[in-house]
Scaffold this active site. Structure first.
Site, mmCIF file in Angstrom:
data_model
loop_
_atom_site.group_PDB
_atom_site.id
_atom_site.type_symbol
_atom_site.label_atom_id
_atom_site.label_comp_id
_atom_site.label_asym_id
_atom_site.label_seq_id
_atom_site.Cartn_x
_atom_site.Cartn_y
_atom_site.Cartn_z
ATOM 1 N N SER A 159 -8.398 73.521 24.620
ATOM 2 C CA SER A 159 -7.006 73.864 24.881
ATOM 3 C C SER A 159 -6.085 73.211 23.833
ATOM 4 O O SER A 159 -6.225 73.485 22.648
ATOM 5 C CB SER A 159 -6.633 73.453 26.312
ATOM 6 O OG SER A 159 -5.399 73.993 26.696
ATOM 7 N N ASP A 266 -8.020 84.173 30.975
ATOM 8 C CA ASP A 266 -7.101 83.172 30.431
ATOM 9 C C ASP A 266 -5.897 83.892 29.840
ATOM 10 O O ASP A 266 -6.057 84.752 28.969
ATOM 11 C CB ASP A 266 -7.825 82.362 29.347
ATOM 12 C CG ASP A 266 -6.965 81.261 28.750
ATOM 13 O OD1 ASP A 266 -5.772 81.151 29.094
ATOM 14 O OD2 ASP A 266 -7.495 80.513 27.899
ATOM 15 N N HIS A 296 -8.701 79.607 32.340
ATOM 16 C CA HIS A 296 -8.490 78.552 31.362
ATOM 17 C C HIS A 296 -9.051 77.230 31.892
ATOM 18 O O HIS A 296 -8.801 76.847 33.031
ATOM 19 C CB HIS A 296 -6.989 78.400 31.072
ATOM 20 C CG HIS A 296 -6.701 77.534 29.885
ATOM 21 N ND1 HIS A 296 -6.749 78.003 28.593
ATOM 22 C CD2 HIS A 296 -6.385 76.221 29.784
ATOM 23 C CE1 HIS A 296 -6.456 77.027 27.753
ATOM 24 N NE2 HIS A 296 -6.234 75.933 28.453
#
Length: 321
Positions: A159, A266, A296
């Protein structure tokens, strides 16, 4: 219309008058585990920059101690996620992730503590990442000097950590290989990288009400992290927005390979696909691994998904010419 009426409440943060935030969500911390020889992976902390409170938590598979120093392990320099505003290299979540990664991938993992926004706006995290790389190359620690293969170093992040790995990587590529010797970066591993932009992409519109990472929450994290006076089309957030400055071409000429992973559940997936496409267009060898469903950060919540990810990483290494 988004169901997220208050993204600050969703993120469990309170914005203070001085521009800092109070983090209301629980973030339990774990101590390193070098004192327990029964664990499959040992870990310890070493200070990088005392004035910035940055450090590295190093993870060593215990079985490496049974091998001769000639059998060295690939080196992963890892940056945790959290939208630039959450978590630490000492978080339980990060400890579990990196221990599992070191064991399943068969590598030494150096997890970097970097400064968080908004107390430290970008590029502070990028600066800390680059400083960490130069610290590693001169670090006399015995785990690194005796067991790490400095010729097989990969920058990896999840991320926001993948965003950091990307930015640190292209900065070092532009500076030339000699700066990091004997450390040799072979590539980047970007797990569900955190990118954005001022205009919503297709997956952000489609998953506007996502329960894990709604775009409205991403907006707030970017507002808290970006330098003063810039919007979400700044290169830190949206690397596809400009014409480029030659740094990605340099990555391609160096022969680095890049793994980009993502999933259709996501909201950021279309951004990730766009960045992978942009890198390919600029001469970088990119391996994309995009799956259906999931969400995610799924590999942080599902052990089986984490094992799948580390299998993809091993395949990525094995496919290197």
């Amino acid at each position: 219309m988004s169901h997220i009426t208050d993204p600050y409440h969703f993120l469990q943060i309170h914005l203070n008058p001085d521009g800092t935030i109070t983090r209301l969500r629980e973030d339990p911390r774990a101590s390193p585990s070098s004192s327990d020889p029964t664990l499959p992976v040992l870990s310890k902390d070493l200070t990088i920059n005392q004035s910035h409170n940055t450090f590295a938590r190093i993870y060593l598979p215990r079985k490496a101690l049974d091998h001769s120093p000639s059998k060295r392990l690939p080196l992963i320099v890892f940056f945790h996620g959290g939208g630039f505003i959450f978590f630490s290299a000492a978080s339980v979540l990060c400890q579990e992730t990196c221990s599992r990664m070191a064991n399943d991938v068969g590598s030494i993992v150096v997890s970097i503590e970097y400064r968080l926004a908004p107390e430290h706006l970008l590029p502070a995290a990028y600066d800390d990442a680059v400083e960490a790389l130069h610290w590693i190359k001169t670090q006399p620690d015995d785990w690194l000097s005796q067991h790490a293969d400095y010729s097989a170093c990969y920058l990896m992040g999840s991320s926001a950590g993948a965003n950091i790995a990307y930015r640190a990587g292209i900065r070092e590529a532009a500076g030339g290989l000699d700066r990091l010797r004997p450390l040799t970066i072979r590539g980047l591993i970007l797990v569900q990288p955190f990118f954005g932009g001022t205009t919503r992409c297709g997956s952000e519109r489609r998953l506007e009400n996502d329960a894990v990472l709604p775009p409205a929450a991403c907006d707030v994290m970017w507002e808290l992290a970006l330098p003063v006076g810039v919007d979400r089309d700044h290169e830190y957030c949206n690397p596809t927005g400009g014409k480029g400055d030659g740094r990605l071409e340099r990555v391609g000429r160096l022969g680095w390979r890049v793994l980009v992973t993502g999933c259709s559940g996501d909201p950021l997936v279309d951004r990730q696909v766009e960045v992978a496409k942009m890198m390919k267009e600029r001469g970088v060898e990119v391996v994309g691994h995009f799956t259906e469903g999931d969400s995610h950060g799924i590999q942080d919540r599902d052990v089986l998904k984490a094992k799948e990810l580390y299998g993809v990483v091993r395949e990525f290494w094995a496919s290197e010419a």
